[in-house]
Motif scaffolding. Structure first.
Motif, short mmCIF file in Angstrom:
data_model
loop_
_atom_site.label_atom_id
_atom_site.label_comp_id
_atom_site.label_asym_id
_atom_site.label_seq_id
_atom_site.Cartn_x
_atom_site.Cartn_y
_atom_site.Cartn_z
N PHE A 37 0.85 -1.15 -0.03
CA PHE A 37 -0.02 0.23 0.00
C PHE A 37 0.90 1.52 0.02
O PHE A 37 1.53 1.75 1.16
CB PHE A 37 -0.99 0.06 1.25
N PRO A 39 -3.13 5.22 1.84
CA PRO A 39 -3.29 4.22 2.81
C PRO A 39 -2.33 4.39 4.01
O PRO A 39 -1.20 4.70 3.90
CB PRO A 39 -3.06 2.88 2.08
N TYR A 92 -5.75 -4.70 -3.31
CA TYR A 92 -6.49 -3.57 -3.74
C TYR A 92 -7.89 -3.94 -4.10
O TYR A 92 -8.78 -3.08 -3.98
CB TYR A 92 -5.68 -2.82 -4.76
N LEU A 107 -9.85 -4.00 -1.17
CA LEU A 107 -10.32 -2.78 -0.80
C LEU A 107 -11.41 -2.14 -1.66
O LEU A 107 -12.55 -1.65 -1.17
CB LEU A 107 -9.22 -1.66 -0.99
#
Lengths: 326, 742
Positions: free
Chosen positions: B368, B376, B554, B557
């Motif tokens: 990240f 992040p 990701y 997320l």
């Protein structure tokens, strides 16, 4: 005024040409060579009675070898016969090199008597070629419109006359008459002096004509111009109004002959007078020919020109005997 | 018989031409080819007497061709009076008033209101009228039904009152949508009215017809037959209008700002001048500092240039640029705000050392990285320590990489899941099954360390699942390079709502053995529990070292709704996504608009839609005090600007609407676009014909369209032309002679 008179006299020549070969009848012969043969042989029969007997345009000279001469020119056949050294001098120089320049522009394709100016001019050229060829002279040919279409260098070989005749039978395919480029090109090609016979209708502007003919004269050539024009061009005797189309440019013009004839002839005479004047200034022998004029007379004019030239003395810089006649 | 364009009948006078030509032609028929025309001068043709005209049939045919040609172009039709039954019927009219931002130009709105009132003054009692305003979307002020219900004597005053309350807004112009809405309103009214169709249906459009108008909606709509559009063009006397636009950000800039050679930030601004502008020099300045720090700009008419204007240090957070020098200031302000950089908190619960490449945290931190839109922050928390509720509440993603979690944090995690959070649980050992069971809400779940023969691979992957959608393309979906040395076998048969995303290739195909799940998800409340039965650290697998690891994180997320695509600029009418951190407690926030009004956000509101004013919008807490940085959001402000197309104020080519099928009527010549397009002759002559037509000429176009007499006229023209060609060919071409004339 003199030019106008000349043109008027020319128109009536056909009526005076008694005993000569009618061009209309002659043109019925399809073979160019045959036409030339008829004219020349008929003419030659006539010259036995003429005061110009014995005329020749070339001869060969032998000179005894002396110290200092180039041994390459020794004639060994004479040595074999005579046990003497002789030089075959001027054999090449004394041969006449004649170039016939025939205008094949599209305007030369015009004709009102059943044959075109091009055909008449071709026959005229063939006559001269035949005559010169039988005398052993080298004859070449160049046809042109706005550029040289075909070129045959002067030769005197068996069968070469036939080639000349075939080349003369070709129809005119050109467009505009522009003497400049082809004459300039021909003048550049001719390294040796000779006789140039130009056969054209000379329907171009006088200024350009003077410049173009100057190319030939500048090379020291002996130039003869046969200006060939159709009877319709000389008289403009059309009957009714019509849309006249230029054979070269395709331009149309509405013309009423009854109104246009007088100014036309006035302008034509003026043009012819200027043309003649230009030729005289350049030392060119100029002959105006209507297409109904017998070819015998053309040949006669040509030989008369040669006679006049014969009396002139030309200086030849090489050789011991530098003064000779041509 | 009447004519739609009677001026074309003037072409009949051209019949004199063939007559003259026939008189001349007799002299020019004979052609003589001649060697040279250099000694000839043209002779003027002499005309023959009229009585001696030749080729009279040919002449007649040629004259008839010309007459038919003029006749066809004049569009003849037979007049048919309207039936008496329709005479008493009124019109059905939709009055469309443009309220877009471009109508804010000086004097235009007054003209528009005046025009609207004059239209309403011509309305009779039998007419049915609907009044709509439009900018980005149409709005009905008075519907057909309301109009009917109004007292006929009061209609004009009531509608006039509605119109007087109108004012131009800040939105862009969607002309196509408005025209479609108007046409549909008329068609709906015809259906609802139940009466016979009225003779005239019209949409009266009052607006500036600017080039920036959008009419794409018309391309997918078939304009109703017989519905006419009447354009009342509002013209502006001062044509110069320049506009501002923030230049699209280069990759190495932040918020459209570049670093200048002297270290100052430079903001890229595109200035566009209108094609019909009469002024070309402008000045660009920061608001409140009009005398310094600006730039003088030369922009030729119809061109645009990009200028880099130095940004004062105190305005890095945002500001307002003012353009001066043009005639209209409605689009002369550009608001700038820092881009909303999204902070994402990732809570890592585990005992790994952040610098230990043999642990999992080491790879999470490197996966990240901060970007312009996304920042992040990985927060590591040891598994054995107590976990604060705020740490869990502010986390956008929780990664649990501990074998055993205490009861209290487990309950907090469970609540986090139920409230919609995402938890990624990585089983480092079989003991982690208790955590899985606790989070899933079941008592126990069977688990054991799998016996791996050298290594295991992912045998079956559900690439259709949204979480793994990024690997769906064949070039990205190769997981065979990833070897798993260890994993835990988990019996998920008892796990409610579990769906497996990937399976290990551990089953015995010959014995009909079942493969073990590698990755699976379980819905817990509103949230998602993702479980990996093998870690990504090197002692467990090669996952962290593979190219699939970062996209996978990701993707998790995005799957949890944390990441979302944010545009770099917002315009009036755009929907602004509410930051994720605000969204979780959106009821506690309000948005302060540029006019200082406060808009409360609803709970869970995804986007803010009341962007009807250009300016800086601020997200504030409900307590009233401005909070420049709500939790998780670095910038609490966003800028809304005027749509760029709204600044294209030059008058459009109204013929473009005709190309889309709209039937235009009663349009003045000067109202059409004049500068760029070559207008068809019919459009030029139309107003002249409209002058010649009788006052009750409604439907002339329709009558002509129905009868199409011009088709028959042109068929006759074709026949006459063919006969003429045949006859002329028969007569023969011009005679061509060389000497036969002599």
């Amino acid at each position: 005024m003199a030019a106008r008179t000349g043109a008027s006299n020319l128109v009536s020549t056909s009526s005076k040409a008694e005993g000569l070969i009618d061009p209309v009848s002659l043109m019925r012969l399809r073979s160019m060579e045959l036409r030339a043969k008829v004219i020349v042989e008929g003419f030659c029969k006539g010259i036995h009675r003429s005061p110009y007997h014995g005329f020749s345009v070339e001869f060969t000279e032998y000179r005894q070898y002396t110290s200092g001469d180039d041994p390459r020119y020794i004639d060994w056949r004479v040595y074999a016969r005579s046990d003497r050294f002789y030089i075959k001098k001027f054999e090449d120089e004394t041969n006449l090199r004649c170039h016939l320049l025939i205008d094949h522009s599209r305007s030369m394709g015009y004709g009102s008597a059943g044959y075109s100016k091009s055909q008449y001019g071709g026959t005229l050229a063939a006559t001269l070629a035949y005559f010169l060829f039988t005398q052993g002279d080298a004859v070449g040919l160049a046809t042109f419109d706005d550029r040289i279409r075909q070129y045959l260098p002067p030769r005197n070989r068996p069968g070469y006359l036939r080639r000349l005749m075939l080349a003369l039978e070709a129809c005119p395919e050109g467009t505009a008459t522009d003497l400049g480029p082809p004459l300039q090109q021909i003048a550049g090609m001719l390294t040796k002096r000779g006789l140039i016979v130009l056969i054209s209708d000379l329907l171009t502007s006088i200024d350009r004509l003077e410049r173009d003919l100057g190319y030939l004269c500048a090379g020291g050539h002996d130039v003869v111009v046969f200006n060939v024009l159709d009877m319709a061009e000389l008289n403009f005797d059309f009957s009714s109004p019509a849309l006249f189309q230029d054979i070269e440019t395709g331009r149309n013009m509405y013309v009423d002959p009854s109104e246009a004839q007088t100014p036309y002839k006035r302008m034509l005479d003026k043009h012819l007078a200027k043309t003649k004047s230009v030729c005289q200034n350049l030392g060119i022998d100029y002959h105006l020919f209507a297409t109904d004029r017998p070819f015998d007379l053309a040949l006669f004019d040509f030989l008369q020109h040669r006679m006049r030239r014969r009396k002139r003395v030309r200086y030849i810089p090489t050789g011991r005997d530098s003064r000779r006649t041509v | 018989m009447s004519f739609l364009y009677p001026l074309f009948l003037a072409g009949i006078t051209a019949v004199g031409l063939p007559i003259i030509l026939h008189m001349i032609r007799r002299h020019t028929r004979k052609r003589v080819t001649f060697s040279s025309l250099m000694f000839l001068r043209t002779t003027l043709p002499r005309f023959k007497n009229r009585s001696r005209l030749e080729n009279l049939p040919l002449l007649a045919l040629r004259c008839a061709s010309l007459i038919l040609l003029a006749f066809g172009f004049s569009r003849p039709f037979f007049w048919r009076p309207a039936p008496e039954s329709q005479a008493h019927l009124g019109r059905r009219i939709v009055l469309l008033i443009d309220t877009s931002a471009s109508m804010r130009r000086a004097g235009m709105w007054t003209q528009a209101i005046s025009e609207a009132r004059s239209v309403l003054a011509d309305v009779s009692q039998a007419d049915r009228v609907c009044v709509m305003s439009f900018s980005q979307s149409p709005q009905t002020l008075i519907g057909f039904e309301e109009w009917t219900e109004l007292d006929p004597s009061q209609r004009a005053s009531v509608v006039s009152e509605h119109i007087s309350k109108l004012s131009p807004g800040w939105a862009s112009t969607d002309l196509g949508r408005a025209l479609v809405a108007a046409a549909e309103a008329i068609e709906d009214d015809e259906v609802n009215d139940g009466q016979e169709s009225m003779a005239v249906r019209q949409v009266v459009l009052i607006g500036d017809m600017q080039q920036g108008s959008s009419f794409e909606a018309l391309s997918t709509y078939e304009w109703p037959e017989g519905l006419e559009l009447v354009v009342k063009l509002i013209r502006c006397q001062d044509p110069t209008n320049a506009s501002l636009q923030l230049v699209t950000n280069p990759p190495d800039s932040i918020g459209g700002r570049l670093a200048g050679p002297d270290g100052n930030d430079l903001t890229g601004i595109r200035i566009t001048n209108s094609p019909d502008a009469t002024r070309e020099f402008f000045s660009l300045n920061w608001a409140e500092s009009l005398t310094s720090g600006g730039a003088d700009v030369y922009v030729p008419a119809g061109h645009s240039i990009v200028v880099r204007i130095p940004t004062p240090k105190d305005r890095l957070a945002g500001g307002k640029l003012i353009l001066t020098g043009d005639d209209h200031d409605f689009d002369n302000a550009l608001y700038l705000a820092p881009h909303l950089q999204q902070h994402v908190n990732i809570l890592y619960i585990g005992s790994d050392d952040a610098n230990d490449s043999g642990g999992m945290l080491y790879y999470v931190r490197r996966a990240f990285g901060a970007t312009r839109a996304f920042n992040p922050r990985v927060i590591s928390h040891p598994a054995g320590e107590s976990l604060a509720d705020t740490a869990i509440a502010t986390a956008h993603l929780i990664i649990v990489a501990a074998d055993g979690i205490q009861q209290a944090p487990l309950i907090s995690l469970r609540q986090y899941l139920e409230s919609g959070g995402t938890v990624l649980l990585v089983m480092k050992s079989a003991d982690a099954a208790t955590t899985v069971a606790g989070l899933a809400g079941i008592e126990t779940i069977e688990s054991e360390e799998a016996d791996v023969d050298r290594y295991a691979m992912l045998g079956q992957i559900e690439l259709k699942h949204p979480l793994l959608a990024c690997f769906r393309e064949p070039r990205f979906g190769d997981f065979t390079q990833i070897h798993f040395w260890k994993y835990r076998r988990l019996n998920i048969a008892n796990l409610p709502g579990a769906s497996v995303l990937a399976w290990f290739d551990s089953g015995d195909p010959e014995g009909g053995g079942r493969n073990d799940p590698a990755w699976f998800e379980s819905r817990v409340g509103k949230g998602t529990l993702l479980v990996l039965t093998s870690g990504w650290h090197p002692s467990d697998s090669q996952l962290a070292l593979s190219s699939k690891f970062v996209p996978l994180l990701y993707s998790i997320l995005e799957y949890g709704g944390v990441l979302s695509e944010q545009p770099l600029q917002y315009f009036v009418g755009d929907h602004v996504s509410v930051p994720h951190s605000v969204r979780l407690e959106s009821a506690n926030f309000k948005v302060r608009k540029p006019d200082d009004s406060l808009i409360s956000l609803d709970a869970g509101q995804q986007s803010f839609t009341q962007t009807d004013l250009p300016g800086i919008y601020a997200i504030e807490s409900s307590a009233g005090a401005a909070r420049p940085a709500p939790s998780g959001v670095e910038g609490s402000e966003f800028a809304i600007n005027l749509p760029v197309k709204e600044s294209q104020t030059a008058v459009m080519q109204i013929e473009d609407l005709e190309r889309l099928g709209v039937s235009l009527e009663n349009l003045k010549t000067e109202d059409r676009g004049q500068k760029t397009a070559i207008r068809p002759l019919s459009s030029v002559l139309r107003p002249l014909s409209s002058v010649l037509r009788p006052p009750s000429s409604v439907g002339r176009t329709g009558l002509e369209y129905e009868q199409k007499v011009w088709r028959w006229v042109f068929i006759a023209l074709l026949a006459v032309s063919l006969i003429e060609i045949w006859l002329a060919g028969k007569k023969g071409g011009p005679q061509r002679t060389q000497s036969s004339q002599r």
